[in-house]
Design an enzyme around this catalytic site. Structure first.
Site, PDB file in Angstrom:
ATOM      1  N   CYS A  71      -5.744 -84.267  -4.451  1.00  0.00           N
ATOM      2  CA  CYS A  71      -5.737 -85.634  -4.981  1.00  0.00           C
ATOM      3  C   CYS A  71      -4.948 -86.559  -4.073  1.00  0.00           C
ATOM      4  CB  CYS A  71      -5.157 -85.640  -6.394  1.00  0.00           C
ATOM      5  SG  CYS A  71      -5.164 -87.273  -7.186  1.00  0.00           S
ATOM      6  N   CYS A 108      -3.980 -82.257 -14.344  1.00  0.00           N
ATOM      7  CA  CYS A 108      -4.188 -83.481 -15.115  1.00  0.00           C
ATOM      8  C   CYS A 108      -5.549 -83.534 -15.785  1.00  0.00           C
ATOM      9  CB  CYS A 108      -3.973 -84.705 -14.231  1.00  0.00           C
ATOM     10  SG  CYS A 108      -5.235 -84.964 -12.956  1.00  0.00           S
TER      11      CYS A 108
END
Length: 363
Positions: free
Chosen positions: A95, A194
């Site tokens: 990410c 997440c």
């Protein structure tokens, strides 16, 4: 601004220092849940609202940028594909590499901004020649430089980490947020992955890859159990093996190897996990690539310790030897090299060499 306390305080500090700050929340899910589950997850509708309220208190503009499709392709799909191939990925590094300091940074620069500022605990040091180095946070207990080890020199030139150079506990960060009137001061930290809000990684993978029953075997190849998908295991795993009978020596068994080709998981004694060397691919350097062999310390997981290594870049691959054997090293993980507190760079582990067999283990 994720909607958490760290990014809110980072934004407030940047604004207080005189920077022209704009708050941006990344919408990373096409169907975000309205509320997080306990302290897990992030990037929900609730989080975007928390981020907006924090921006209002700080007095900065606020926007939500939709990067859900890019996040799905570069992070979620990559995560699933890596597990399917028998490797153990780190989605936080991916990410940072592909979203926060690539897609987000590219868009920010195109709009005339100078840098991406986040709540990561790490430090960027400006050298006399104008170059920048990435260093560990002043407080090692909160250091997050491992997940930033994928940033190259260009990305570091446009990165700000206002929390990295202060020796403050998380409680003090929360107290600062409260003094600033930020409602996220007492908000729980997000944990785990997440995009898997309930923390059930195996269930998440099963919903995308389906169940595929296979054998669990010992080092001799004898079947000792079955599984519903080799992707549900990681190298070094001890719990959840569901082996019906104990090992001959009565000691626990650990996952030693995962073979997606024949859908087999191999288990054995903990000593068989000792790794003395590895080869890593796709190196990324936080500055100039090192020339020739060198001695460094290495970190192999986000919350792991340091270990002394010798490393050399050969033909685009990083070859690493450990001063002492280490355990729980899996293909797909990132190895991050340090020179003191300076982050030298990172690479993705491709193969490992075990002390017991001195043969490569790969997926």
């Amino acid at each position: 601004m994720s909607g958490g306390v760290d990014s809110a305080v980072a934004a407030a500090r940047a604004a207080e220092a005189g920077h022209d700050v704009t708050g941006v929340h990344l919408a990373l899910s096409a169907n975000p849940q309205s509320f997080r589950t306990g302290a897990r997850g992030c990037c929900t509708i609730e989080d975007s609202r928390d981020a907006r309220r924090a921006a209002d208190v700080i007095g900065i503009p606020f926007y939500v940028w939709d990067l859900a499709e890019r996040f799905r392709e570069d992070v979620v799909d990559d995560f699933v594909a890596e597990y399917e191939a028998g490797r153990t990925p780190n989605p936080c590094l991916r990410c940072n590499e592909k979203i926060k300091f690539a897609a987000l940074l590219d868009k920010a620069l195109a709009l005339g901004f100078d840098a991406v500022c986040t709540g990561h605990y790490a430090t960027v040091v400006l050298k006399g020649d104008g170059s920048r180095e990435l260093h560990r946070a002043s407080d090692m207990a909160k250091d997050q430089s491992y997940v930033l080890g994928v940033l190259d020199e260009k990305q570091l030139a446009h990165a700000m980490f206002p929390l990295g150079d202060t020796l403050t506990t998380k409680e003090e960060i929360r107290a600062e947020a409260e003094r600033r009137g930020l409602a996220v001061a007492k908000k729980p930290d997000s944990h785990d992955i997440c995009f898997i809000a309930d923390g059930d990684t195996q269930g998440f993978l099963a919903s995308r890859l389906g169940k595929a029953e296979g054998d669990i075997v010992d080092e001799s190849g004898a079947k000792v159990g079955t599984h519903e998908g080799a992707y549900g295991f990681t190298i070094g795993q001890r719990k959840g093996l569901r082996i019906g009978h104990p090992a001959p020596d009565g000691k626990p068994r650990y996952v030693l190897d995962i073979s997606p080709v024949n859908n087999t998981v191999t288990v054995g004694p903990v000593e068989a996990l000792d790794v003395i060397a590895l080869t890593a691919i796709k190196p990324r350097w936080c500055g100039v690539a090192p020339a020739g062999p060198g001695t460094y310390t290495a970190q192999l997981r986000a919350h792991g310790g340091e270990t002394e290594v010798s490393a050399e870049l050969t033909g685009g691959e990083l070859r690493v030897s450990f001063a002492e054997p280490v355990r729980g090293v899996a293909p797909g993980q990132a190895i991050v090299l340090y020179d003191g507190t300076r982050v030298v760079g990172s690479a993705t582990i491709a193969t490992t060499e075990r002390a017991a067999a001195r043969t490569p283990q790969s997926a």
